[in-house]
Motif scaffolding. Structure first.
Motif, PDB file in Angstrom:
ATOM      1  N   ASN A  33       0.848  -1.189   0.000  1.00  0.00           N
ATOM      2  CA  ASN A  33       0.000   0.000   0.000  1.00  0.00           C
ATOM      3  C   ASN A  33       0.889   1.245   0.000  1.00  0.00           C
ATOM      4  O   ASN A  33       1.785   1.385   0.828  1.00  0.00           O
ATOM      5  N   ASN A  53      -6.972   9.263   0.929  1.00  0.00           N
ATOM      6  CA  ASN A  53      -6.567   8.890   2.282  1.00  0.00           C
ATOM      7  C   ASN A  53      -6.147   7.428   2.368  1.00  0.00           C
ATOM      8  O   ASN A  53      -5.220   7.091   3.104  1.00  0.00           O
ATOM      9  N   TYR A  54      -6.807   6.559   1.598  1.00  0.00           N
ATOM     10  CA  TYR A  54      -6.477   5.135   1.646  1.00  0.00           C
ATOM     11  C   TYR A  54      -5.142   4.847   0.985  1.00  0.00           C
ATOM     12  O   TYR A  54      -4.423   3.940   1.372  1.00  0.00           O
ATOM     13  N   LYS A  67       1.097   5.481   0.002  1.00  0.00           N
ATOM     14  CA  LYS A  67       0.384   6.705   0.357  1.00  0.00           C
ATOM     15  C   LYS A  67       1.236   7.911  -0.025  1.00  0.00           C
ATOM     16  O   LYS A  67       2.474   7.847  -0.032  1.00  0.00           O
ATOM     17  N   ASN A  85     -12.954   2.087  -0.530  1.00  0.00           N
ATOM     18  CA  ASN A  85     -11.721   2.696  -0.011  1.00  0.00           C
ATOM     19  C   ASN A  85     -11.554   4.156  -0.417  1.00  0.00           C
ATOM     20  O   ASN A  85     -10.641   4.825   0.082  1.00  0.00           O
ATOM     21  N   TYR A  86     -12.391   4.640  -1.316  1.00  0.00           N
ATOM     22  CA  TYR A  86     -12.187   5.982  -1.870  1.00  0.00           C
ATOM     23  C   TYR A  86     -13.443   6.836  -1.769  1.00  0.00           C
ATOM     24  O   TYR A  86     -14.557   6.362  -2.020  1.00  0.00           O
TER      25      TYR A  86
END
Length: 255
Positions: A51, A205-206, A53, A91-92
């Motif tokens: 993941n 944010n995810y 970010k 998730n969005y």
């Protein structure tokens, strides 16, 4: 007889080359992602999922994320890079986005150009677009959760025009493509190798999930992933042995 055996070897060699070509695609491992110091964060979700970010603070309108320099691909060989991207609507939030980019170097190993593709949630779907794609936008829309293949192809024509093609696929099914588009860049004739894969802007944010290998499509029947490669090479080996055996039988019968 000799001609028959040569043909058998050629056939088996072609099968091996096909397998090796697939394996030659860059594998984007967790360890190769470079984060921190203005390049966001990375988290190992599992052995197959990283993941990414972006930075919390925008710089020049972007929340820059990690980059990966694992690729060794060169334009002289033809560049094809695939990235497996997880999409989950839960998730969005609406309008959140992430951008992924493949960049190229010149032959002096200096930055030349890149092809950025944006994925943005719009209502209950995701829209893919690229400023360089001109009249090809939107490139595609994604309406179902899943893991999708983002594919970049670069080539240099005989007249030294640098072109790129982006395609998004759902386990081999094409959802949209730009076809080959010329990149308007100085020194296009000096295009050489891949510089990086970069999550250059993650305004979500995810973050974004990048898969090291493409998992099976839900509901599909597949072999055990731990044994599929072994089975494939065993099959190829048996084909080679069978071809040789058949050749010897023919030789014995007709000599």
């Amino acid at each position: 007889m000799k001609k028959f055996l040569n043909l058998a070897f050629i056939f088996v060699s072609m099968l091996f080359v096909s397998v090796l070509s697939v394996e030659a695609l860059t594998v984007w491992n967790y360890e190769d992602w470079q984060a921190g110091t203005n390049y966001g964060t990375k988290t190992k979700v599992s052995s197959n999922i990283t993941n990414l970010k972006g930075e919390k603070v925008e710089r020049e309108g972007m929340k820059t994320g990690p980059f990966n320099k694992a690729s060794k691909a060169k334009i002289s060989d033809g560049i094809t890079e695939e990235v497996y991207v997880g999409i989950n609507k839960d998730n969005y939030n609406n309008s959140e986005l992430f951008e992924l980019s493949i960049a190229l170097n010149k032959d002096d190993n200096q930055y030349l150009t890149e092809a950025v593709v944006m994925t943005q949630k719009s209502g209950d779907k995701f829209v893919l677009s690229a400023t360089w794609a001109k009249d090809k936008n939107p490139i595609a829309t994604i309406e179902e959760d899943g893991v999708y293949t983002y594919k970049w192809e670069f080539k240099k024509d005989s007249d030294n025009k640098l072109k790129v093609k982006f395609t998004v696929l759902d386990h081999g099914q094409e959802l949209g493509t730009t076809d080959f588009v010329e990149l308007q860049v100085e020194n296009a004739d000096k295009a050489n190798n891949v510089r990086y894969l970069w999550a250059c802007n993650i305004k979500a944010n995810y973050g974004v999930d990048i898969y090291t290998t493409l998992p099976p499509k839900p509901g599909s029947i597949v072999e055990n992933p731990d044994t599929s490669d072994i089975n494939l090479f065993l099959t190829l080996g048996l084909l080679a042995i069978s071809s040789l055996g058949l050749g010897f039988v023919i030789k014995k019968r007709y000599n």
